[in-house]
Design a protein around this motif. Structure first.
Motif, PDB file in Angstrom:
ATOM      1  N   GLN A   1       0.808  -1.218   0.000  1.00 24.24           N
ATOM      2  CA  GLN A   1       0.000   0.000   0.000  1.00 24.24           C
ATOM      3  C   GLN A   1       0.847   1.276   0.000  1.00 24.24           C
ATOM      4  OE1 GLN A   1      -2.534   0.868   3.415  1.00 24.24           O
ATOM      5  NE2 GLN A   1      -3.871   2.135   2.165  1.00 24.24           N
TER       6      GLN A   1
ATOM      7  N   ASP B   1     -21.282  -7.390   5.987  1.00 20.18           N
ATOM      8  CA  ASP B   1     -21.519  -8.286   4.868  1.00 20.18           C
ATOM      9  C   ASP B   1     -21.570  -9.716   5.379  1.00 20.18           C
ATOM     10  OD1 ASP B   1     -19.685  -9.000   1.777  1.00 20.18           O
ATOM     11  OD2 ASP B   1     -21.797  -9.234   2.288  1.00 20.18           O
TER      12      ASP B   1
ATOM     13  N   PHE C   1     -19.913 -10.498  -5.295  1.00 18.96           N
ATOM     14  CA  PHE C   1     -18.566 -10.894  -5.676  1.00 18.96           C
ATOM     15  C   PHE C   1     -18.199 -12.295  -5.226  1.00 18.96           C
ATOM     16  CE2 PHE C   1     -17.983  -7.145  -7.771  1.00 18.96           C
ATOM     17  CZ  PHE C   1     -18.310  -6.047  -6.991  1.00 18.96           C
TER      18      PHE C   1
ATOM     19  N   SER D   1     -15.372 -13.419  -0.706  1.00 16.94           N
ATOM     20  CA  SER D   1     -15.583 -12.042  -1.097  1.00 16.94           C
ATOM     21  C   SER D   1     -16.945 -11.501  -0.714  1.00 16.94           C
ATOM     22  CB  SER D   1     -15.357 -11.889  -2.590  1.00 16.94           C
ATOM     23  OG  SER D   1     -15.428 -13.124  -3.239  1.00 16.94           O
TER      24      SER D   1
ATOM     25  N   SER E   1     -19.496  -9.354  -0.750  1.00 19.39           N
ATOM     26  CA  SER E   1     -19.683  -8.117  -1.495  1.00 19.39           C
ATOM     27  C   SER E   1     -18.401  -7.311  -1.585  1.00 19.39           C
ATOM     28  CB  SER E   1     -20.809  -7.281  -0.870  1.00 19.39           C
ATOM     29  OG  SER E   1     -22.049  -7.824  -1.247  1.00 19.39           O
ATOM     30  N   THR E   2     -17.290  -7.993  -1.454  1.00 21.47           N
ATOM     31  CA  THR E   2     -15.997  -7.328  -1.566  1.00 21.47           C
ATOM     32  C   THR E   2     -15.225  -7.833  -2.764  1.00 21.47           C
ATOM     33  OG1 THR E   2     -15.830  -6.958   0.811  1.00 21.47           O
ATOM     34  CG2 THR E   2     -13.783  -6.923  -0.423  1.00 21.47           C
ATOM     35  N   LEU E   3     -14.713  -6.914  -3.569  1.00 18.91           N
ATOM     36  CA  LEU E   3     -13.857  -7.234  -4.708  1.00 18.91           C
ATOM     37  C   LEU E   3     -12.440  -6.827  -4.363  1.00 18.91           C
ATOM     38  CD1 LEU E   3     -13.791  -7.962  -7.871  1.00 18.91           C
ATOM     39  CD2 LEU E   3     -13.704  -5.475  -8.171  1.00 18.91           C
TER      40      LEU E   3
ATOM     41  N   ASP F   1      -8.241  -7.738  -2.936  1.00 18.77           N
ATOM     42  CA  ASP F   1      -7.602  -8.070  -1.667  1.00 18.77           C
ATOM     43  C   ASP F   1      -6.779  -6.931  -1.095  1.00 18.77           C
ATOM     44  OD1 ASP F   1      -7.537 -10.994  -3.236  1.00 18.77           O
ATOM     45  OD2 ASP F   1      -8.085 -11.020  -1.120  1.00 18.77           O
ATOM     46  N   LEU F   2      -6.085  -6.211  -1.926  1.00 19.23           N
ATOM     47  CA  LEU F   2      -5.253  -5.120  -1.432  1.00 19.23           C
ATOM     48  C   LEU F   2      -5.876  -3.762  -1.752  1.00 19.23           C
ATOM     49  CD1 LEU F   2      -1.738  -6.625  -2.067  1.00 19.23           C
ATOM     50  CD2 LEU F   2      -2.922  -6.284   0.077  1.00 19.23           C
TER      51      LEU F   2
ATOM     52  N   ARG G   1      -9.335  -3.023  -1.955  1.00 18.40           N
ATOM     53  CA  ARG G   1     -10.588  -3.762  -1.714  1.00 18.40           C
ATOM     54  C   ARG G   1     -11.783  -2.830  -1.792  1.00 18.40           C
ATOM     55  NH1 ARG G   1      -9.457  -8.291   1.801  1.00 18.40           N
ATOM     56  NH2 ARG G   1     -11.420  -8.069   2.874  1.00 18.40           N
TER      57      ARG G   1
ATOM     58  N   THR H   1     -15.806  -2.764  -1.084  1.00 22.84           N
ATOM     59  CA  THR H   1     -16.987  -3.411  -0.525  1.00 22.84           C
ATOM     60  C   THR H   1     -18.204  -2.610  -0.942  1.00 22.84           C
ATOM     61  OG1 THR H   1     -15.747  -4.249   1.367  1.00 22.84           O
ATOM     62  CG2 THR H   1     -18.140  -4.105   1.610  1.00 22.84           C
ATOM     63  N   ASN H   2     -19.089  -3.262  -1.643  1.00 19.12           N
ATOM     64  CA  ASN H   2     -20.252  -2.619  -2.243  1.00 19.12           C
ATOM     65  C   ASN H   2     -21.482  -2.836  -1.360  1.00 19.12           C
ATOM     66  OD1 ASN H   2     -22.757  -2.805  -3.905  1.00 19.12           O
ATOM     67  ND2 ASN H   2     -21.390  -2.376  -5.605  1.00 19.12           N
TER      68      ASN H   2
ATOM     69  N   VAL I   1     -17.087   1.043  -0.074  1.00 18.67           N
ATOM     70  CA  VAL I   1     -15.949   1.446   0.734  1.00 18.67           C
ATOM     71  C   VAL I   1     -14.703   0.915   0.044  1.00 18.67           C
ATOM     72  CG1 VAL I   1     -14.828   1.328   2.985  1.00 18.67           C
ATOM     73  CG2 VAL I   1     -17.323   1.317   2.839  1.00 18.67           C
TER      74      VAL I   1
ATOM     75  N   ASP J   1     -10.908   0.174   0.456  1.00 17.69           N
ATOM     76  CA  ASP J   1      -9.934   0.020   1.531  1.00 17.69           C
ATOM     77  C   ASP J   1      -8.598  -0.379   0.922  1.00 17.69           C
ATOM     78  OD1 ASP J   1      -9.743  -2.191   4.450  1.00 17.69           O
ATOM     79  OD2 ASP J   1      -8.805  -0.258   4.037  1.00 17.69           O
ATOM     80  N   GLY J   2      -7.538   0.314   1.270  1.00 16.95           N
ATOM     81  CA  GLY J   2      -6.222  -0.045   0.767  1.00 16.95           C
ATOM     82  C   GLY J   2      -5.725   0.865  -0.348  1.00 16.95           C
ATOM     83  N   CYS J   3      -6.443   1.916  -0.635  1.00 15.37           N
ATOM     84  CA  CYS J   3      -5.974   2.847  -1.664  1.00 15.37           C
ATOM     85  C   CYS J   3      -4.661   3.470  -1.190  1.00 15.37           C
ATOM     86  CB  CYS J   3      -6.996   3.952  -1.882  1.00 15.37           C
ATOM     87  SG  CYS J   3      -6.542   5.092  -3.208  1.00 15.37           S
TER      88      CYS J   3
ATOM     89  N   PRO K   1      -9.814   4.115   4.650  1.00 15.76           N
ATOM     90  CA  PRO K   1     -10.907   3.758   3.742  1.00 15.76           C
ATOM     91  C   PRO K   1     -11.698   4.963   3.226  1.00 15.76           C
ATOM     92  CG  PRO K   1     -10.909   2.295   5.625  1.00 15.76           C
ATOM     93  CD  PRO K   1      -9.911   3.364   5.912  1.00 15.76           C
TER      94      PRO K   1
ATOM     95  N   LEU L   1      -0.618  -3.745  -6.632  1.00 18.32           N
ATOM     96  CA  LEU L   1      -0.232  -3.722  -5.223  1.00 18.32           C
ATOM     97  C   LEU L   1       0.298  -5.075  -4.779  1.00 18.32           C
ATOM     98  CD1 LEU L   1      -3.012  -1.510  -3.614  1.00 18.32           C
ATOM     99  CD2 LEU L   1      -0.885  -0.842  -4.719  1.00 18.32           C
TER     100      LEU L   1
END
Lengths: 366, 366, 366, 366
Positions: free
Chosen positions: A350, B28, C223, D2, D4-6, D8-9, D11, D13-14, D26, D28-30, D80, D345
């Motif tokens: 990250q 979730d 997903f 997963s 509702s999460t696409l 891993d790094l 991530r 979450t819809n 959301v 996460d990991g940007c 996030p 990543l």
């Protein structure tokens, strides 16, 4: 969702039971290019091995590790590394009585209730033998961490039962069977352990482990915190009932004026934080204390139930440790290494291109 | 790989900063069919809320939760549930000095070194405010666990600084601002806290939390152990420095004859295990102790450095808690609920059709 | 974060390289109580094995599987199952030229650029040999799925190069070397393959795989969709370049009046959906088509570069398949089984206690 | 795992349903330090938005995005990022009949069978509206990828029903309502779509999406392969039934002499691989084709069953698309961006310090 896997980027999947054909692990995600052979791993397994002193289980396992994959011409390829350790000395007959009853303090009862089936020989998967592959994986991690950052990890016993052991001479850790960082208690501990064995009893222990040279910035709040992962890894070691970071439970009694580690350009003035603030490493030593319960398998009889739920008595014959804590030091070191390397890779993912203007505070206490 | 997500099957992704527009979470994996509305969640948030006594931060946040998704005609649909809490009372000016220096004991320094950027207002993401969404998610989990298994979770303070607080009357927990399960210490604690505030100092605390009615079989060795996940969740709460399960650090001094909880058909004879053996729940009460460090933001000046790495002094003005532990009880209860529900779902996944002949031992100590 | 792990609840971690000491996998999360021995797995490995016809690679590997853990008295214990396959016939000299150049269509170039190091022998980890452990794990999954639900999985070739192969007699699949579900094309295919081998060339293939008896409700949007995971698993098989579910690319040309499968109490009237709607199984057959590219290792010379980046020519001598698709059927069947079992466990976790009043539509097309 | 999460790094979450209060995600990991505001995201949402031509659903949602967290003084903090989009135009009455029956081709039946409950309004969570937050997250990913590597992602329709659309002028994509990269078919398509709408029918479509400037080395075999993750992400888009990489299903008919892309120091001589070999990016353009089925909601009546399992007829009134593929281009671009950033990543984590001597082959076809 870990099951038998520790870590996310440096992932270690552990397999095996105490009396099955073999135990081992698969390390997935190891960076490529690390020089690696069995010679890097075997010494760590030997430190952990049963039968290296009269105070530990007299099971004679060579614990010879074999690398089955992931290394080519002496270097890691970045592909999964399988470490295999064949079981050779499985004396199933020592455990015959166990199949019918549940040993107090052991996982016999819970495994059966969970899975509806259990391998009773030597505790099956609940056996401390299952820490051997983690020590093997930890050796790989430690080698990389040392090469990349100069990180050093070491641990010692700081208490066995009522006997507190000072940390005054780290060179002693390999010179006594207790991993005590002191020469001052060896005779007392030997006598204490012999008495326990004769009495058919056991006692708990406290272990200290530290990592030096850890770079600042490891750990990602809120749920990838370095200290939370350390607590998880340590509490997951067989027989552990408590984990502290830095001042730990002493913090309960401390004032803020005392606890908060002040910062200067030359370094922090104390380390109550134990090297972690807000879940992120500060650059200071990571310091951890672990409470280990007494061995559950003892010769003194204890009340229990049998498979039909009827009252029964249990006494353990055969091989066991009067203090499981004695073998735990290499395991705790390995677990700390595994948590650290996973965090290094995650931080690199990250924040690999982050530039910071504020200078880093040196790790050592000023 | 959690980042800001806790759990694997009942997953909670937390977002927000202390002084940003809003905080919240996405749940979730919640099972469908659970009756749910804001009325199930708001009371828990209110228990945690700042400004409910003079001993906690005087920030006036209503913490009004809004359910944005995942519920239809009053029932969960099995789709993600977003809980939103708008921030309304952000007094950024109280934190002006912080942007230039790093508060000892806080995560200011580590966040900057990790990310190269930090939101200094109110501690940004390191703020304890970020526990509010977890308390919201915990309310959902607790409702389901209570309905499915009759699981009850409750916690209380057992020490603030040098004052130990007995657990002799659970009905008192909601009757004093300290979450003390006793009427015997309230005056003494009030006086102690007032003195601390005047002195511009803070102190640590110890918290106890338990779960009753937990079914046997939760937790999956080696790395999905229930106690390991509890340690992880608790250590991850702001300001926590130590976690114990059952006898915890007392185990160090105990003998095996004493520690191992004997089994009878009517129940276990003790609970040094704290409800977990081999990483799997036994059916007994899960008992956890947590050490919380003193508040880092205090009025007493402390040495630090500034953004250029030069020596500086830090003192905090404005809102702060003399004891952050005081608000932690609802948080620890929520975290325990979140770990438990995740484990229930996981156990159901792998072992949902397991039949066991051996009767279960009742949970209460015989 | 999968790396070398497939699945989340029925997790398979694969290790090994084509010419390393051994290959294998660890299955973590298998439900306990399943009768299992090597005899359940070996036949599937034999179906996949090289050297079983003159049309596939003439490498003589017995692929003898050994179960190292996770089974006690013939039943799975719920603990990880390690399957080990020793490599015995590694003719490294056939690959000598490869170490210096990059074979067009192979992963040689990409592995080196990614890891900075590669094991060139037999393609190292990029070798199709690495599908053997997946076929082993698939055998375990298939056994459990059949016992739990009566799920049947089967596949066949539906095209090799320009030759389309009808699906008119499933009993033929094991009677010819092509996994063709027809007796009508065998001679034509034999001749075609012989001609290709003489020409030193190769050709692509299309494979069909289906699962019958799949319960409704598997898959979790958005997903964790069943069809998305199937696409992922199939595209991850060596040499796959395309995946379709149901009507697949035909859907592009279809009208809504034609495509939408109508529902009646006796069943759906068609299956353009391929058994999945909205990412969730309908109860109908899961139908999948897979496009497999021609073998990259061919005798015809091709342009390439060497390690220094200079132009070079590559031709492959030694063992290779003129059509890698020929061995892919058991692999695709295994992958489908692995995706399905993971989804069954996940669905059981979240929805294990869901009651639905609307009757299920029978799976077969009405 | 997963749900509702696409990813891993990086991530995502819809959350949300078509007719609930709000939808969003959301991230996460940007990585920190990326300049970001709503102005970076809104244009992408507008491209996707319903109501921008008469050929798409006449629902008037402004899709105004709000950033609730993770940004401070215009830069990402590494914490996030919550994107929120309020639903404003929910005409529930258009869907009254749906609550009692199951629309053929839709997920109505499967959602009810899985969860035991469903939100029928607008398709609930199965609605294509749920792609909006992914487009928002994709905008963030695309900005970072462009800044870091100069990666460009773009897509276009290559077929609607029987009408093939050439890719001869990329500047046309934003000039017609079909995302057609050509001026040559607009009139024909307009007429075709009007006829379909009058007939109360719908048709499928084929979409092409590519990424240029992708560095070599992304993707980690065996189960983190770049092409496998692309297939997963694309197949997971509403209404997708097939995915191809590079030559895709054409590979079935190709010979090895033709398919294998030769390497020269100036570049590859072809791109049948579609930019991925062995699951790892080559540096060439990633090329993907996607098959989209016809809209399920059509006015023509279709057979179905009702909640009691009895025969019923379904026709859809109100808002719908005669070709859902028309809005899919921005969605596919976003999904490709999300898969790529996650892989960047991950590659950085494991191989961030790899040095390779062999020069990289330029991405463009020589």
């Amino acid at each position: 969702m870990s099951g038998s896997t520790l870590g996310d980027l440096f992932r270690v999947t552990n397999f095996g039971e105490s009396h099955g054909p073999a135990i081992g692990c698969v390390i997935d995600g190891c960076p490529p290019g690390l020089a690696l052979s069995e010679a890097d791993i075997q010494p760590e397994l030997d430190r952990r091995r049963p039968g290296t002193s009269r105070h530990v289980t007299q099971r004679n396992e060579p614990d010879a590790v074999e690398i089955l994959s992931g290394v080519y011409e002496g270097k890691t390829t970045g592909t999964p590394i399988c470490l295999l350790i064949r079981n050779t000395d499985q004396r199933s007959k020592d455990y015959g009585n166990i199949a019918q009853t549940f040993r107090p303090g052991h996982a016999d009862y819970t495994y059966l209730q969970k899975y509806g089936i259990r391998d009773p020989r030597g505790g099956g998967r609940s056996s401390a033998r299952m820490t051997a592959p983690m020590v093997g994986a930890g050796a790989v991690a430690r080698k990389w961490l040392a090469a990349q950052f100069g990180i050093e990890i070491r641990g010692c016993m700081t208490a066995i039962g009522e006997i507190d052991i000072p940390c005054d001479d780290w060179s002693q850790v390999s010179q006594n069977p207790f991993f005590a960082a002191s020469a001052s208690k060896t005779d007392e501990l030997e006598a204490y352990m012999d008495a326990l064995r004769k009495a058919g009893d056991s006692v708990g222990a406290r272990l200290y482990v530290e990592a030096k040279g850890v770079p600042v910035g490891l750990g990602a709040p809120l749920f990838d915190k370095l200290d939370a992962d350390i607590a998880y890894a340590m509490m997951g070691i067989n027989a552990v009932k408590g984990v502290e970071i830095g001042a730990g439970f002493e913090s309960v009694r401390q004032k803020g004026t005392e606890h908060g580690d002040e910062l200067t350009p030359q370094g922090f003035l104390s380390n109550n934080a134990g090297g972690v603030l807000g879940g992120i490493s500060t650059g200071q030593d990571i310091t951890v204390n672990i409470a280990i319960k007494p061995t559950s398998s003892i010769r003194s009889p204890k009340q229990s139930i049998d498979l039909a739920g009827q009252p029964a008595t249990v006494e353990t014959f055969g091989r066991h440790d009067p203090c499981v804590g004695i073998r735990a030091t290499p395991i705790a070191e390995a677990m700390l290494a595994l948590v650290l390397i996973d965090h290094v890779l995650r931080h690199r993912a990250q924040c690999g291109d982050v530039q910071v203007d504020t200078p880093r505070i040196p790790g050592a206490v000023a």
